[in-house]
Design a protein around this motif. Sequence first.
Motif, short mmCIF file in Angstrom:
data_model
loop_
_atom_site.label_atom_id
_atom_site.label_comp_id
_atom_site.label_asym_id
_atom_site.label_seq_id
_atom_site.Cartn_x
_atom_site.Cartn_y
_atom_site.Cartn_z
N PHE A 1 -5.00 -3.88 3.07
CA PHE A 1 -5.89 -4.85 3.71
C PHE A 1 -6.88 -4.11 4.61
O PHE A 1 -6.46 -3.29 5.43
CB PHE A 1 -5.10 -5.84 4.57
N THR A 2 -8.18 -4.44 4.48
CA THR A 2 -9.18 -3.90 5.40
C THR A 2 -9.06 -4.64 6.72
O THR A 2 -9.87 -5.50 7.05
CB THR A 2 -10.60 -4.09 4.81
N THR A 3 -8.02 -4.34 7.47
CA THR A 3 -7.86 -5.00 8.77
C THR A 3 -8.87 -4.41 9.75
O THR A 3 -9.47 -3.35 9.48
CB THR A 3 -6.45 -4.73 9.34
N ASP A 53 -8.13 -2.99 12.43
CA ASP A 53 -7.57 -1.70 12.81
C ASP A 53 -7.90 -0.62 11.76
O ASP A 53 -8.23 0.51 12.12
CB ASP A 53 -6.05 -1.85 12.97
N SER A 63 2.19 -7.11 1.93
CA SER A 63 1.43 -5.89 2.21
C SER A 63 2.26 -4.65 1.88
O SER A 63 1.81 -3.76 1.15
CB SER A 63 1.01 -5.89 3.68
N SER A 106 -2.10 -0.31 5.85
CA SER A 106 -2.40 -1.40 6.81
C SER A 106 -1.10 -1.91 7.41
O SER A 106 -1.09 -2.46 8.50
CB SER A 106 -3.21 -2.52 6.15
N GLY A 107 0.02 -1.71 6.74
CA GLY A 107 1.33 -1.92 7.35
C GLY A 107 1.78 -3.36 7.45
O GLY A 107 1.05 -4.30 7.13
#
Lengths: 304, 304
Positions: free
Chosen positions: A87-89, A91, A269, A297-298
């Motif tokens: 995921f392009t979070t 963070d 995820s 992304s965890g």
Amino acid sequence: MEFPANSLQRRIFIANMLKTAGAAALLSAVGPLEACASPDDKKDYTVQDIMDLILKEIPGAPFKQTVDTLKSGDAAQKVTGIVTTMFTTVDIIRQAVKEKANFIIAHEPTFYNHTDDPDWVAKNEIVKMKQDLLKENNITVWRFHDYWHAYRPDGIMDGVLKKAGWQQYGKSGEFMLTIPEMSLEKIAIHFKSSLKLQKVRVIGDLSQSCKRIALLPGAWGGQRQVTAAENEKPDVLIVGEVHEWETAEYIRDARAFGKNISLIILGHSVSEEPGMEWLAEWLQPKVSGIKVKHIASGDPFKWL
Amino acid sequence: MEFPANSLQRRIFIANMLKTAGAAALLSAVGPLEACASPDDKKDYTVQDIMDLILKEIPGAPFKQTVDTLKSGDAAQKVTGIVTTMFTTVDIIRQAVKEKANFIIAHEPTFYNHTDDPDWVAKNEIVKMKQDLLKENNITVWRFHDYWHAYRPDGIMDGVLKKAGWQQYGKSGEFMLTIPEMSLEKIAIHFKSSLKLQKVRVIGDLSQSCKRIALLPGAWGGQRQVTAAENEKPDVLIVGEVHEWETAEYIRDARAFGKNISLIILGHSVSEEPGMEWLAEWLQPKVSGIKVKHIASGDPFKWL
């Protein structure tokens, strides 16, 4: 026609050819000079170059209909570094900036819905802030979902099997695995430990012996999960996430009827992240002038 | 016009009226005789009678479009007993049979998809076995979802608030609550303990102080959950289940931007079960000749 693998050797080879043949004859023999240059010779890659280089490896690509589009930025942008992730979070964007990487290749949506429609929820402040953050930092985001699943063997599946040490049980293009018999509990603990999960959710008898596994990382949706279960009658269905009122209830009832089927839920995820780690390994040798780094992304959850 | 509450008194009252007035005059005064009978006089209720009796309490009922239809059995069937629950699991059906109850009122689907289409997954063996089990035992199943949510106050919400001891913080028809300030951790533990949950999943800073709660039991879907969050900016969103790649990622990003918003995931079945327990309490006095029993379908998961 094969060229020497080493860059210096390749330059000498071409120079020697130029000595012994006219330029036109050479071009006719080997195609345009650009085709001779291996990726590591090329100093500047655009986003489009990277995408082309990847897509030529994907059967049937480019697809007419796909969610694998640019979610921000520009195909003409010069790439300074690549980050792969689930995921392009926010963070992950900040970490990419620190890494001086301006191209993020992510498996899942950026704006919280499948087609990344920014108006999925009207006037979404977080979407606006994220769009601004991406723009300010000139970050291009490409979703790489359909294509990586279409690669053979499926890039996500292959990454997960590698991480679980189960590659020998997988067949390219198939989600069914046959493993040496082991208990449901042992399988759950094995995934928890090899994928470094905090918790897994399970429906089933932990002592049940399992051999035939349907491995469906990510969010296949209830209909496809239940179809896989009905068609294949696996001992255990291992998934990323479920709709509890669909797949989980189906499994609960099947068990109540005495069927030998169980469910392990890994988390979305974390269940597919090894596939994006594998993408970085796979891509790096193709673009050796550019750093390709996987950043997980965890797991977003705490468990109380 | 009021009648004596006691059944014997009522019979005497009607007999006396018959002595002093012609039948036509009586009917004109009190309407058809059937209308005089209170529920506890009536020995035989059909499924239709029970549904009518419930629906006359629901604003706007009956609805033209609703998933609240019979999933098995027959509206003309004589009811021997009623079980309320979240999911008509195979286990719930067997328990109903033991209770000699042939009418199950359930909040969620019977056949693992929203419209209870038996062909949602083709030739689904478990669906077939469940249909047979229901038929063999003459069990009628009614889904009671849209109507109970449309009751005022929302039957599910009211049940959950009662169970959590938070009724004083709710307003009829609203999902936003304002509670005395407490930490995210304390709220999570409070729900875990009052709803008897095994585990909850949380995104947020456990020490964060919360006051404004969006309480959305069940599976509202990502779009409605995120809309609620965007419109109301609650300190914490409490839900039954999420699509991890929608709501969970939205919350993770909002927090990364410094927003004071958190997420608590209770689990779907357990998050709404108190509402079906409340339905049994609510319904019992209306049909005192029939036993109405709540049986929790319960949490399907083990957590490892």
